[in-house]
Design a protein around this motif. Structure first.
Motif, PDB file in Angstrom:
ATOM      1  N   ALA A   2      -4.450  -2.800  -4.400  1.00 11.57           N
ATOM      2  CA  ALA A   2      -2.999  -2.854  -4.360  1.00 11.57           C
ATOM      3  C   ALA A   2      -2.538  -3.013  -2.920  1.00 11.57           C
ATOM      4  O   ALA A   2      -3.107  -2.424  -1.996  1.00 11.57           O
ATOM      5  CB  ALA A   2      -2.405  -1.589  -4.969  1.00 11.57           C
ATOM      6  N   HIS A   3      -1.496  -3.835  -2.724  1.00 15.49           N
ATOM      7  CA  HIS A   3      -0.962  -4.085  -1.383  1.00 15.49           C
ATOM      8  C   HIS A   3       0.137  -3.077  -1.059  1.00 15.49           C
ATOM      9  O   HIS A   3       0.697  -2.407  -1.943  1.00 15.49           O
ATOM     10  CB  HIS A   3      -0.409  -5.509  -1.293  1.00 15.49           C
ATOM     11  N   LEU A   4       0.447  -2.977   0.241  1.00 15.20           N
ATOM     12  CA  LEU A   4       1.504  -2.082   0.675  1.00 15.20           C
ATOM     13  C   LEU A   4       2.868  -2.630   0.264  1.00 15.20           C
ATOM     14  O   LEU A   4       3.063  -3.840   0.171  1.00 15.20           O
ATOM     15  CB  LEU A   4       1.461  -1.917   2.206  1.00 15.20           C
ATOM     16  N   SER A   5       3.808  -1.732   0.054  1.00 12.34           N
ATOM     17  CA  SER A   5       5.158  -2.150  -0.327  1.00 12.34           C
ATOM     18  C   SER A   5       5.878  -2.771   0.872  1.00 12.34           C
ATOM     19  O   SER A   5       5.493  -2.562   2.034  1.00 12.34           O
ATOM     20  CB  SER A   5       5.961  -0.957  -0.850  1.00 12.34           C
ATOM     21  N   GLU A   6       6.953  -3.525   0.566  1.00 13.82           N
ATOM     22  CA  GLU A   6       7.735  -4.134   1.641  1.00 13.82           C
ATOM     23  C   GLU A   6       8.362  -3.068   2.540  1.00 13.82           C
ATOM     24  O   GLU A   6       8.478  -3.255   3.752  1.00 13.82           O
ATOM     25  CB  GLU A   6       8.832  -5.009   1.049  1.00 13.82           C
ATOM     26  N   GLU A   7       8.778  -1.946   1.941  1.00 19.30           N
ATOM     27  CA  GLU A   7       9.384  -0.884   2.733  1.00 19.30           C
ATOM     28  C   GLU A   7       8.389  -0.317   3.743  1.00 19.30           C
ATOM     29  O   GLU A   7       8.738  -0.070   4.908  1.00 19.30           O
ATOM     30  CB  GLU A   7       9.881   0.248   1.818  1.00 19.30           C
ATOM     31  N   THR A   8       7.148  -0.110   3.321  1.00 21.37           N
ATOM     32  CA  THR A   8       6.137   0.432   4.224  1.00 21.37           C
ATOM     33  C   THR A   8       5.827  -0.527   5.358  1.00 21.37           C
ATOM     34  O   THR A   8       5.744  -0.145   6.528  1.00 21.37           O
ATOM     35  CB  THR A   8       4.853   0.745   3.440  1.00 21.37           C
ATOM     36  N   SER A  22      -2.043   3.893   5.348  1.00 20.72           N
ATOM     37  CA  SER A  22      -1.389   2.597   5.347  1.00 20.72           C
ATOM     38  C   SER A  22      -1.937   1.712   6.459  1.00 20.72           C
ATOM     39  O   SER A  22      -2.190   0.516   6.274  1.00 20.72           O
ATOM     40  CB  SER A  22       0.126   2.761   5.510  1.00 20.72           C
ATOM     41  N   CYS A  32      -1.802  -8.182   3.926  1.00 22.76           N
ATOM     42  CA  CYS A  32      -0.840  -7.235   4.475  1.00 22.76           C
ATOM     43  C   CYS A  32      -0.763  -7.349   6.003  1.00 22.76           C
ATOM     44  O   CYS A  32       0.305  -7.181   6.596  1.00 22.76           O
ATOM     45  CB  CYS A  32      -1.203  -5.804   4.077  1.00 22.76           C
ATOM     46  N   GLU A  35       1.444 -10.281   6.737  1.00 22.13           N
ATOM     47  CA  GLU A  35       2.849  -9.959   6.468  1.00 22.13           C
ATOM     48  C   GLU A  35       3.415  -9.063   7.555  1.00 22.13           C
ATOM     49  O   GLU A  35       4.563  -9.237   8.008  1.00 22.13           O
ATOM     50  CB  GLU A  35       2.964  -9.273   5.107  1.00 22.13           C
TER      51      GLU A  35
END
Length: 289
Positions: A2-8, A22, A32, A35
């Motif tokens: 699973a990738h990190l969320s945009e907020e993180t 993270s 990630c 990004e």
């Protein structure tokens, strides 16, 4: 995985302290990491300082004043006496420390990428990335934005336009030159086959030259509209120029006697190579002093 969320990722890009897991994930995940790098570039661009704007020197207004023949009432440079904030310097109204290195954030980001997110996390003492102070976003939002004072920006824009070649007619519309003196006017009435109406006037400009201003309603023509000055018997005439639209401004020759050719005529001219009047007039009127 699973990738990190945009907020993180956004918090990491802003330099906020993140979960060590993270940062370990970013070090191991190419997607990630890419990004995060993209978001960091946006942050650096948003924090970049805008370059200072220098006002034009006093000689610019003197040249404008002489070129347009303006009155002595406006001879003074409009930027004179306005202080350092209006001539050659934009005041720093922020509360930043003048010794602060504006490249500090960029250097920190570069260091973070060079050592890797995992190494940065290991050196993180809880105060931010690699021991750096966490950015106070609220404080940054409260800082006044830098910019050029409105009067300076307006004067500089006007000077640039004129020095770049604004026409005298355009300068009149900008209010930079006194209004011309109206010498004669005419109401243009439609001729057979047309319903358009119009107006014409002869103006004397401040430099002594004259111009003929012609305006008409839209008219359905199969060629182009040409403006003429006719003698009262319509047997002699002078071509003044071609109207590109519904308004035209034409400089009159110095030796042209408008009293000898007082009739303003706009004709529908076919594209046939014949320079003479087509005999098909759209509107016509007599100039009255």
């Amino acid at each position: 995985m699973a990738h990190l969320s945009e907020e993180t990722l956004t918090l990491l890009a802003l330099g906020e302290a993140g979960d060590p897991r993270s940062r370990e994930h970013v070090a191991a995940c190419p997607d990630c990491a890419a990004e995060l790098a993209s978001l960091q570039r946006v942050v650096r661009a948003g924090r970049a300082e805008a370059p200072a704007v220098t006002a034009p020197g006093p000689g610019v207004w003197a040249a404008i004043h002489a070129e347009l023949g303006l009155s002595d009432e406006v001879a003074a440079d409009p930027l004179a006496g306005s202080g350092d904030g209006a001539r050659g310097h934009v005041p720093d109204d922020s509360t930043e420390d003048p010794t602060e290195d504006p490249t500090e954030d960029t250097a920190e980001d570069e260091a973070g990428r060079a050592t890797g997110p995992a190494d940065s996390a290991a050196a993180d003492d809880g105060a931010g990335r690699g021991g750096a102070t966490v950015v106070d976003l609220d404080a940054r939002r409260r800082k006044p934005r830098r910019g050029v004072p409105y009067p300076l920006a307006a004067a500089a824009a006007a000077a640039a336009l004129i020095v770049g070649g604004v026409s005298v007619w355009g300068a009149q519309r900008l209010g930079l030159e006194p209004e011309p003196t109206v010498l004669a006017t005419a109401e243009l009435e439609p001729l057979a086959g047309y319903t358009a109406r119009g107006s014409a006037e002869v103006d004397e400009r401040p430099d002594g030259s004259r111009q003929l201003v012609v305006r008409t309603d839209p008219a359905d023509v199969d060629g182009f509209k040409e403006v003429w000055l006719l003698a009262p018997d319509a047997q002699r005439m002078v071509s003044i120029g071609v109207m590109a639209g519904d308004e035209g401004v034409f400089v009159l020759p110095e030796n042209l006697d408008v009293g000898e050719f007082p009739v303003v005529d706009v004709s529908n001219e076919p594209i046939d190579g014949d320079p003479t009047h087509s005999g098909d007039s759209i509107v016509r009127g007599v100039l009255e002093v």
